[in-house]
Motif scaffolding. Structure first.
Motif, mmCIF file in Angstrom:
data_model
loop_
_atom_site.group_PDB
_atom_site.id
_atom_site.type_symbol
_atom_site.label_atom_id
_atom_site.label_comp_id
_atom_site.label_asym_id
_atom_site.label_seq_id
_atom_site.Cartn_x
_atom_site.Cartn_y
_atom_site.Cartn_z
ATOM 1 N N GLY A 218 0.793 -1.234 0.000
ATOM 2 C CA GLY A 218 0.000 0.000 0.000
ATOM 3 C C GLY A 218 0.819 1.274 0.000
ATOM 4 O O GLY A 218 0.254 2.373 0.057
ATOM 5 N N ARG A 219 2.193 1.201 -0.074
ATOM 6 C CA ARG A 219 3.027 2.382 -0.087
ATOM 7 C C ARG A 219 3.481 2.690 -1.504
ATOM 8 O O ARG A 219 3.539 1.830 -2.369
ATOM 9 N N PHE A 220 3.760 4.013 -1.689
ATOM 10 C CA PHE A 220 4.217 4.443 -3.009
ATOM 11 C C PHE A 220 5.584 3.842 -3.299
ATOM 12 O O PHE A 220 6.494 3.889 -2.442
ATOM 13 N N THR A 221 5.726 3.285 -4.505
ATOM 14 C CA THR A 221 7.026 2.811 -4.963
ATOM 15 C C THR A 221 7.579 3.684 -6.067
ATOM 16 O O THR A 221 8.795 3.681 -6.311
ATOM 17 N N ARG A 222 6.707 4.395 -6.744
ATOM 18 C CA ARG A 222 7.154 5.270 -7.825
ATOM 19 C C ARG A 222 6.111 6.374 -8.001
ATOM 20 O O ARG A 222 4.906 6.126 -7.985
ATOM 21 N N VAL A 223 6.594 7.619 -8.197
ATOM 22 C CA VAL A 223 5.717 8.777 -8.480
ATOM 23 C C VAL A 223 6.409 9.647 -9.498
ATOM 24 O O VAL A 223 7.641 9.656 -9.597
ATOM 25 N N ASN A 224 5.636 10.382 -10.309
ATOM 26 C CA ASN A 224 6.243 11.326 -11.251
ATOM 27 C C ASN A 224 6.197 12.746 -10.689
ATOM 28 O O ASN A 224 5.596 13.017 -9.641
ATOM 29 N N ARG A 226 4.678 15.353 -11.816
ATOM 30 C CA ARG A 226 3.343 15.988 -11.807
ATOM 31 C C ARG A 226 2.602 15.649 -10.522
ATOM 32 O O ARG A 226 1.946 16.505 -9.921
ATOM 33 N N PHE A 227 2.727 14.379 -10.063
ATOM 34 C CA PHE A 227 2.061 13.996 -8.819
ATOM 35 C C PHE A 227 2.685 14.729 -7.627
ATOM 36 O O PHE A 227 1.979 15.128 -6.689
ATOM 37 N N CYS A 228 4.017 14.895 -7.678
ATOM 38 C CA CYS A 228 4.661 15.682 -6.607
ATOM 39 C C CYS A 228 4.141 17.112 -6.608
ATOM 40 O O CYS A 228 3.920 17.714 -5.539
ATOM 41 N N SER A 229 3.977 17.676 -7.808
ATOM 42 C CA SER A 229 3.461 19.049 -7.895
ATOM 43 C C SER A 229 2.041 19.127 -7.350
ATOM 44 O O SER A 229 1.662 20.113 -6.690
ATOM 45 N N ILE A 230 1.236 18.100 -7.610
ATOM 46 C CA ILE A 230 -0.153 18.114 -7.139
ATOM 47 C C ILE A 230 -0.203 18.043 -5.624
ATOM 48 O O ILE A 230 -0.954 18.782 -4.974
ATOM 49 N N THR A 231 0.621 17.184 -5.019
ATOM 50 C CA THR A 231 0.530 16.968 -3.576
ATOM 51 C C THR A 231 1.403 17.911 -2.775
ATOM 52 O O THR A 231 1.176 18.084 -1.571
ATOM 53 N N GLY A 232 2.433 18.490 -3.399
ATOM 54 C CA GLY A 232 3.329 19.385 -2.674
ATOM 55 C C GLY A 232 4.454 18.656 -1.973
ATOM 56 O O GLY A 232 5.305 19.304 -1.337
ATOM 57 N N TYR A 233 4.508 17.322 -2.056
ATOM 58 C CA TYR A 233 5.576 16.544 -1.433
ATOM 59 C C TYR A 233 6.647 16.227 -2.484
ATOM 60 O O TYR A 233 6.355 16.146 -3.694
ATOM 61 N N SER A 234 7.853 16.054 -1.999
ATOM 62 C CA SER A 234 8.936 15.647 -2.910
ATOM 63 C C SER A 234 8.844 14.148 -3.197
ATOM 64 O O SER A 234 8.134 13.400 -2.515
ATOM 65 N N ARG A 235 9.605 13.732 -4.244
ATOM 66 C CA ARG A 235 9.586 12.324 -4.623
ATOM 67 C C ARG A 235 10.125 11.463 -3.472
ATOM 68 O O ARG A 235 9.589 10.391 -3.187
ATOM 69 N N GLU A 236 11.171 11.979 -2.800
ATOM 70 C CA GLU A 236 11.779 11.207 -1.739
ATOM 71 C C GLU A 236 10.798 11.019 -0.570
ATOM 72 O O GLU A 236 10.751 9.956 0.064
ATOM 73 N N GLU A 237 9.990 12.067 -0.285
ATOM 74 C CA GLU A 237 9.028 11.968 0.805
ATOM 75 C C GLU A 237 7.931 10.960 0.483
ATOM 76 O O GLU A 237 7.495 10.179 1.348
ATOM 77 N N LEU A 238 7.507 10.965 -0.758
ATOM 78 C CA LEU A 238 6.392 10.099 -1.137
ATOM 79 C C LEU A 238 6.827 8.627 -1.154
ATOM 80 O O LEU A 238 6.107 7.744 -0.652
ATOM 81 N N VAL A 239 7.958 8.323 -1.766
ATOM 82 C CA VAL A 239 8.393 6.930 -1.884
ATOM 83 C C VAL A 239 9.176 6.502 -0.657
ATOM 84 O O VAL A 239 9.642 5.352 -0.590
ATOM 85 N N GLY A 240 9.284 7.421 0.345
ATOM 86 C CA GLY A 240 10.027 7.081 1.552
ATOM 87 C C GLY A 240 9.161 6.431 2.606
ATOM 88 O O GLY A 240 9.557 6.401 3.778
ATOM 89 N N GLY A 241 7.988 5.969 2.229
ATOM 90 C CA GLY A 241 7.137 5.269 3.190
ATOM 91 C C GLY A 241 5.713 5.793 3.260
ATOM 92 O O GLY A 241 4.900 5.296 4.045
ATOM 93 N N MET A 242 5.360 6.773 2.423
ATOM 94 C CA MET A 242 3.998 7.320 2.436
ATOM 95 C C MET A 242 3.086 6.452 1.585
ATOM 96 O O MET A 242 3.521 5.752 0.658
ATOM 97 N N SER A 243 1.792 6.531 1.877
ATOM 98 C CA SER A 243 0.779 5.780 1.144
ATOM 99 C C SER A 243 -0.359 6.728 0.756
ATOM 100 O O SER A 243 -0.457 7.847 1.276
ATOM 101 N N PRO A 244 -1.249 6.329 -0.156
ATOM 102 C CA PRO A 244 -2.402 7.176 -0.489
ATOM 103 C C PRO A 244 -3.238 7.530 0.736
ATOM 104 O O PRO A 244 -3.850 8.596 0.776
ATOM 105 N N ARG A 245 -3.271 6.648 1.741
ATOM 106 C CA ARG A 245 -4.041 6.938 2.948
ATOM 107 C C ARG A 245 -3.493 8.186 3.645
ATOM 108 O O ARG A 245 -4.238 8.951 4.240
ATOM 109 N N ASP A 246 -2.156 8.418 3.587
ATOM 110 C CA ASP A 246 -1.556 9.583 4.238
ATOM 111 C C ASP A 246 -1.963 10.882 3.567
ATOM 112 O O ASP A 246 -1.927 11.949 4.201
ATOM 113 N N LEU A 247 -2.331 10.825 2.292
ATOM 114 C CA LEU A 247 -2.711 12.041 1.563
ATOM 115 C C LEU A 247 -4.210 12.307 1.618
ATOM 116 O O LEU A 247 -4.660 13.441 1.439
#
Length: 825
Positions: A218-224, A226-247
């Protein structure tokens, strides 16, 4: 539409000059711009160069008829507002004109001018309200059109984006499936797989939407990016253990995340969703997402590939539309006016609370109900109006009758207009209908009062005008207008619109001092320096002499500094005064002549009166002297003789007693009679010649009078006097004679049994009073025509010593009081 608080321009079309002037004057008095023409052709010519907010139209016109003129004037102004003026008083004519668009109608009767301001003000209010409503509708239509355009444009953009996203998503999914399949099928396709992965990575990174890959945990393994721009998080933050539930927004967790779990466990191959994300900066955004499950060869879930797009703008637009519709519904529901919104079948969509209250409806929620079921007593002509409005017309009426099924009659003010849907078509009608029973009754009462006031003003013979703060005439009665037409150069000349102060100043420069004085008086009242002003002046014509009185008083009904001027014709009074003055002069001359005669006669009369008073004084003095002489003779001569005879008789009685003569009794009687005669003679002598007045003063004389009265008449006569009083002999004598006469009258006429003589004095006055308690006729009950010499002499004596004689009857009816008051010597 004219600006607020700006005068309306009203055109009066009437072939009666008198009626036109009255109408124009009344309109100008209410603060409107008014113009008048006498025919339809003149009205057309006037409208070519001018613009009117309202037309007052007489149907019976020479030349171009009123009906034809209405069609012609509509060419200058679409639906030009007009009020019909008719002398027929035919309701059919009024109804026909109202159908043609007339705002109201007036009948030329006795109350015509009185009703005019109310009807015109009501029509102008309708025009202004209609203009405001049209402007509001136009603004709302423009706003709706702009919003519809923006929604349409955004919708087209979203549709286009969705199509591109769908194509990109399908392409991405296909590529990913191909890449994974190629990588798993054979080792010989490693190079091709790497190329496929490179293409996938390039697509994954460069596609115009946010793309993510989520592992089985259920955690992010890859993001582009555009998705970082939409959420405001960096790629490292998103694939560093975050999941869609956190957003995901906490309110959007629940069922949607359960579907994610189902996809992760292979229970669902894919899903689409719209939910809210919380950006890193705390802002809430809406995201549209699509997810597809990827499997290993053994059927286990490898990962989930998803696409996310920011749809915040579209969501905000949709919410704004929903909020706008809700605000409209709340506005109509809670509007302080009876308003309803119908669909094309006249079923209720939105109903204000005021609608049910005004029309006495207790039917609960009306939404969805048919209008004709709620109001089975709707008149047929209203049904026709609804159909015309459903065809695009807008109609209204300020005062209409609504007969109810229960026999009552309501007066209604209504307006009906169509409303348009998003596509521009007519979706139904909006109806405003207000029950105005109280207002109609109040207007009728006001109309009656205004008619009375106007009739009273016109009935006043004085010439009356109202000036504004600048001296302009804003209103004048018929008497003023007639005088102004007949006397162009007079002080009280000029019609409505004329600057009266300038007229007075111009006349003053020509040498008329009265004009300068009157203008100064007007300015004093306007400035508040004087509460009012009045002046009399002459205004002679070539045929007669005339005089007027001008009055200036504040007029609070037209703002500060306005005044009312009234000129009253006092020519008859002035001519009467001239006649009276001439008669007074003649009378004064005759009075002067008569006065001279009376003065001469009065001088002679005064001489005669003075001689008479002197004669009376001498007569009184002689009378008093004679009384004193007679009294002294009675005392010295007759009294001595009677005393001698009484002594001889007494000696004779003693001698006869010694001789024991039978004549002793006779001698005793003679002696007793002689003794009584001697006492009576001495009493008469004292009455005629009060020796005490000369010897012991007035007090002693009054005491002696009291004692003698008690002895002679066997009555209770008391004297209440101070021990002594300083008074000249003449005054004492007159007061004594008044007391003596009062006592005699009390005994003779009043049959008094008690008499009280009182003498009192203070530094201002001395008072002598004789009070009796008699039972017979007092001196006040004697016939004035038969009053004797005694009463007249008493009054004369009081007058001689400067006193006042007053005779009073007791309140009990028994007894009389004689009071003589003199200044204290």
């Amino acid at each position: 539409m004219p600006l607020p608080n700006t005068p309306m321009t009203i055109l009066v079309v009437d072939d009666d000059p008198g009626i036109s002037r009255l109408i124009v004057r009344e309109l100008q008095r209410d603060g409107h711009h008014a113009a008048s023409v006498s025919s339809g052709e003149e009205a057309v010519s006037w409208m070519q160069d001018n613009v009117a907010n309202l037309v007052l139209l007489d149907l019976k016109l020479p030349g171009l008829h009123g009906n034809d003129l209405i069609d012609t004037l509509d060419g200058f102004h679409d639906h030009l507002p007009f009020i019909i003026i008719t002398g027929q008083g035919d309701e059919r004519v009024a109804v026909e004109m109202m159908k043609r668009g007339a705002l109201d109608y007036l009948v030329k009767d006795a109350n015509f001018i009185t009703m005019l301001p109310t009807v015109v003000q009501r029509a102008l209010a309708r025009i202004e309200e209609k203009a405001r409503l049209v402007n509001a509708e136009q603004a709302l239509a423009r706003s709706n059109a702009e919003l519809e355009r923006r929604v349409t444009a955004r919708t087209a953009e979203l549709i286009q984006s969705n199509e591109a996203l769908r194509e990109s998503r399908l392409a991405a999914l296909n590529l990913m499936e191909d890449a994974i399949a190629a990588r798993e099928k054979t080792e010989q396709a490693q190079s091709a797989l790497r190329e496929s992965e490179a293409r996938f990575r390039g697509f994954f990174e460069n596609v115009g939407v946010g793309t993510v890959e989520v592992g089985p945990d259920g955690r992010f393994t890859r993001v582009n990016d555009r998705f970082c721009s939409i959420t405001g998080y960096s790629r490292e933050e998103l694939v560093g253990g975050m999941s869609p539930r956190d957003l995901t927004h906490p309110e959007d967790s629940g069922i949607k995340l359960e579907r994610v779990e189902q996809v992760l466990h292979g229970k669902l191959p894919s899903y689409e969703t719209e939910r809210r994300y919380l950006r890193k900066d705390g802002a809430t955004i809406w995201v549209s997402g699509t997810a597809t499950t990827l499997y290993h060869d053994d059927g286990t879930v490898r990962s989930i590939v998803g696409i996310a797009e920011d749809i915040t703008s579209r969501k905000l637009t949709e919410q704004a539309l929903i909020a706008s519709e809700e605000r409209l519904r709340l506005f109509i529901t809670h509007a302080p006016a009876p308003v309803v919104m119908f669909d094309r079948d006249l079923r209720y969509l939105v109903v204000s609370d005021r609608w049910a209250k005004d029309f006495r409806l207790n039917l609960g929620d009306l939404t969805g109900r048919l209008h004709y079921e709620v109001f089975p007593d709707i008149p047929d002509h209203w049904k026709q109006i609804y159909q015309r409005c459903l065809s695009g017309a807008t109609e209204s009426c300020e005062r209409d009758q609504f007969p109810r099924a229960d026999g009552t009659l309501d007066w209604v003010k209504w307006e009906c207009r169509p409303w348009h849907d998003a596509r521009g078509g007519i979706g139904g009608i909006i109806l405003f209908a207000e029950v105005i029973n109280d207002r109609v009754r109040a207007e009728d009462e006001i109309l009656k009062a205004r008619r009375f006031a106007e009739s009273t003003l016109e009935a006043i013979p004085a010439s009356i005008v109202v000036l504004d703060a600048h001296g302009r005439i804003i209103s004048a009665n018929q008497s003023w207008t007639a005088f102004a037409l007949e006397n162009g150069g007079a002080v009280n000349a000029g019609g409505v619109g004329t600057n009266y102060l300038e007229v007075c100043d111009s006349a003053a420069r020509s040498g008329l001092e009265e004009s300068a004085r009157f203008a100064a008086g007007i300015r004093e009242v306007m400035s508040g320096a004087a509460p009012r002003f009045s002046m009399e002046y002459a205004c002679h014509s070539s045929t007669q002499q005339r005089w007027f009185v001008g009055y200036v008083t504040p007029f609070t009904g037209n703002g500060p500094h306005s005044v009312v001027i009234a000129h009253v014709d006092v020519s008859e009074r002035k001519r009467a005064e001239q006649v009276i003055r001439r008669l007074n002069d003649e009378l004064e001359k005759r009075v002067e002549e008569r006065t001279q005669q009376l003065q001469h006669t009065n001088t002679e009369l005064k001489k005669q009166v003075a001689a008479r008073k002197q004669l009376e004084k001498e007569i009184l003095h002689i009378s008093e002297h004679e009384k004193q002489s007679i009294g002294q003779d009675l005392h010295d001569d007759l009294g001595q003789q009677l005393a001698g005879i009484w002594l001889l008789s007494d000696l004779l009685k003693s001698s006869l007693i010694k001789q024991k003569s039978p004549e002793v009794e006779s001698a005793d009687k003679i002696t007793s009679l002689l003794k009584d005669a001697l006492a009576l003679t001495r009493s008469l002598a004292r009455g005629l010649h009060p020796v005490a007045v000369q010897a012991g003063g007035l007090v002693a004389a009054l005491d002696e009078l009291s004692a003698r009265t008690s002895q002679m008449f066997r009555i209770d006569c008391r004297c209440k006097c101070p021990p002594s009083i300083e008074m000249d002999n003449t005054t004492s004598t007159h007061l004594y004679r008044i007391a003596q006469e009062s006592v005699t009258n009390a005994v003779k006429h009043g049959l008094a049994r008690e008499i009280e003589i009182e003498l009192s004095t203070n530094p201002i006055r001395t008072v002598l009073s004789v009070r009796d308690k008699g039972k017979g006729k007092g001196i006040t009950e004697l016939d004035p025509k038969r009053q004797g010499m005694g009463l007249r002499i008493m009054k004369y004596r009081a007058d001689m010593i400067g006193g006042i004689l007053d005779i009073q009857r007791h309140q009990t009816g028994l007894g009389t009081t004689v009071v003589c008051t003199i200044p204290t010597p």
